[in-house]
Design a protein around this motif. Structure first.
Motif, PDB file in Angstrom:
ATOM      1  N   ASN A   1       0.831  -1.199   0.000  1.00  0.00           N
ATOM      2  CA  ASN A   1       0.000   0.000   0.000  1.00  0.00           C
ATOM      3  C   ASN A   1       0.874   1.261   0.000  1.00  0.00           C
ATOM      4  OD1 ASN A   1      -1.635   2.097   2.024  1.00  0.00           O
ATOM      5  ND2 ASN A   1      -2.904   1.148   0.437  1.00  0.00           N
TER       6      ASN A   1
ATOM      7  N   ALA B   1       4.370   5.467  -5.560  1.00  0.00           N
ATOM      8  CA  ALA B   1       4.415   5.347  -7.024  1.00  0.00           C
ATOM      9  C   ALA B   1       3.415   6.271  -7.701  1.00  0.00           C
ATOM     10  CB  ALA B   1       4.160   3.900  -7.443  1.00  0.00           C
ATOM     11  N   ASN B   2       2.268   6.444  -7.097  1.00  0.00           N
ATOM     12  CA  ASN B   2       1.210   7.263  -7.692  1.00  0.00           C
ATOM     13  C   ASN B   2       1.192   8.694  -7.149  1.00  0.00           C
ATOM     14  OD1 ASN B   2       0.060   5.185  -9.394  1.00  0.00           O
ATOM     15  ND2 ASN B   2      -0.502   4.205  -7.480  1.00  0.00           N
ATOM     16  N   SER B   3       2.195   9.041  -6.350  1.00  0.00           N
ATOM     17  CA  SER B   3       2.325  10.382  -5.765  1.00  0.00           C
ATOM     18  C   SER B   3       1.025  10.861  -5.121  1.00  0.00           C
ATOM     19  CB  SER B   3       2.787  11.386  -6.822  1.00  0.00           C
ATOM     20  OG  SER B   3       4.003  10.992  -7.383  1.00  0.00           O
ATOM     21  N   GLU B   4       0.382   9.964  -4.381  1.00  0.00           N
ATOM     22  CA  GLU B   4      -0.878  10.307  -3.713  1.00  0.00           C
ATOM     23  C   GLU B   4      -0.625  11.270  -2.553  1.00  0.00           C
ATOM     24  OE1 GLU B   4      -3.478   7.095  -2.394  1.00  0.00           O
ATOM     25  OE2 GLU B   4      -2.710   5.878  -4.052  1.00  0.00           O
ATOM     26  N   ASP B   5      -1.546  12.191  -2.369  1.00  0.00           N
ATOM     27  CA  ASP B   5      -1.488  13.087  -1.218  1.00  0.00           C
ATOM     28  C   ASP B   5      -2.255  12.449  -0.071  1.00  0.00           C
ATOM     29  OD1 ASP B   5       0.023  15.144  -2.295  1.00  0.00           O
ATOM     30  OD2 ASP B   5      -1.731  16.090  -3.215  1.00  0.00           O
TER      31      ASP B   5
ATOM     32  N   THR C   1       8.707   5.610 -14.400  1.00  0.00           N
ATOM     33  CA  THR C   1       7.468   5.301 -15.115  1.00  0.00           C
ATOM     34  C   THR C   1       7.825   4.543 -16.385  1.00  0.00           C
ATOM     35  OG1 THR C   1       6.505   7.328 -14.235  1.00  0.00           O
ATOM     36  CG2 THR C   1       5.354   6.285 -16.074  1.00  0.00           C
TER      37      THR C   1
ATOM     38  N   ILE D   1      11.101   7.133  -8.627  1.00  0.00           N
ATOM     39  CA  ILE D   1       9.913   6.597  -9.293  1.00  0.00           C
ATOM     40  C   ILE D   1      10.195   6.563 -10.797  1.00  0.00           C
ATOM     41  CG2 ILE D   1       7.448   6.920  -9.736  1.00  0.00           C
ATOM     42  CD1 ILE D   1       7.419   8.643  -7.101  1.00  0.00           C
TER      43      ILE D   1
ATOM     44  N   ASP E   1       2.432   1.757  -3.400  1.00  0.00           N
ATOM     45  CA  ASP E   1       1.436   2.288  -4.344  1.00  0.00           C
ATOM     46  C   ASP E   1       1.241   3.791  -4.149  1.00  0.00           C
ATOM     47  OD1 ASP E   1       1.010  -0.178  -5.526  1.00  0.00           O
ATOM     48  OD2 ASP E   1      -0.828  -0.605  -4.401  1.00  0.00           O
ATOM     49  N   ILE E   2       1.183   4.220  -2.911  1.00  0.00           N
ATOM     50  CA  ILE E   2       1.011   5.647  -2.604  1.00  0.00           C
ATOM     51  C   ILE E   2       2.200   6.440  -3.149  1.00  0.00           C
ATOM     52  CG2 ILE E   2       0.980   7.356  -0.719  1.00  0.00           C
ATOM     53  CD1 ILE E   2      -0.622   5.183   0.895  1.00  0.00           C
TER      54      ILE E   2
ATOM     55  N   TYR F   1       3.837   0.020 -16.393  1.00  0.00           N
ATOM     56  CA  TYR F   1       3.836  -0.003 -14.933  1.00  0.00           C
ATOM     57  C   TYR F   1       4.780   1.057 -14.381  1.00  0.00           C
ATOM     58  CZ  TYR F   1       8.213  -2.594 -15.514  1.00  0.00           C
ATOM     59  OH  TYR F   1       9.485  -2.965 -15.867  1.00  0.00           O
ATOM     60  N   ILE F   2       4.696   1.237 -13.087  1.00  0.00           N
ATOM     61  CA  ILE F   2       5.594   2.166 -12.385  1.00  0.00           C
ATOM     62  C   ILE F   2       6.483   1.329 -11.477  1.00  0.00           C
ATOM     63  CG2 ILE F   2       5.737   4.076 -10.738  1.00  0.00           C
ATOM     64  CD1 ILE F   2       2.955   4.955 -11.739  1.00  0.00           C
TER      65      ILE F   2
END
Length: 164
Positions: A66, A72-76, A100, A98, A69-70, A104-105
């Motif tokens: 998890n 890799a996807n640069s989630e805030d 790309t 990271i 994933d956060i 996939y990342i």
């Protein structure tokens, strides 16, 4: 045992110090699984306190997957989110690049000034780390994932279910 990101960060530093090839988030996940699995088998305890879920390709660390994933996807994340603390703790020990790719990342791990701290590990845990890294340091992430499916416990567990 509780999930321990400091031990995981130090295990990754150990992998970097030992020049583990093809070291990305997938290979880290499989190496940590093998360390926890072998240690649990021999000493009835996991090293990192992680839960591993069977996916189609390999065992996925529940919490760390998890977190990856956060990142890799640069989630805030909200400031009160416990995952933010976990990410900060990980980044206190190493840097993550990271990459790309087309489909996939990928996360690559880079050593900063932080050194591996073997005092975080019990003697037997350290032996497990050393043994697993030595056995698999030159294998590709795909070979590592395939290796997991040679383990009965992994094969017998249904997709989406907890392996250990």
């Amino acid at each position: 045992m509780k999930f321990n990101i400091t031990k995981i960060a130090n295990a990754i530093l150990f992998m970097l110090d030992n020049k583990v090839s093809h070291l990305n988030d997938k290979k880290v996940a499989v190496l940590l699984f093998l360390m926890d699995y072998k240690h649990l088998e021999k000493f009835d305890a996991k090293i990192f306190g992680e839960t591993y879920i069977k996916s189609k390709r390999n065992p996925e660390p529940k919490t760390l997957g998890n977190i990856f994933d956060i990142i890799a996807n640069s989630e805030d994340l909200e400031e009160a989110d416990e995952r933010l603390y976990i990410i900060q703790e990980l980044l206190d020990h190493l840097d993550i690049e990271i990459l790309t790719k087309e489909k996939y990342i990928e996360l690559k791990f880079l050593k900063m000034e932080e050194e591996f701290d073997e005092s975080l590990f019990e003697k037997e845990e350290l032996k497990t780390l050393i043994k697993i890294v030595a056995q698999h340091k030159n294998k590709t992430p795909r070979k590592m994932a395939n290796l997991c499916f040679s383990i009965d416990k992994v094969r017998e567990t249904a997709n989406g279910e907890v392996i250990i």
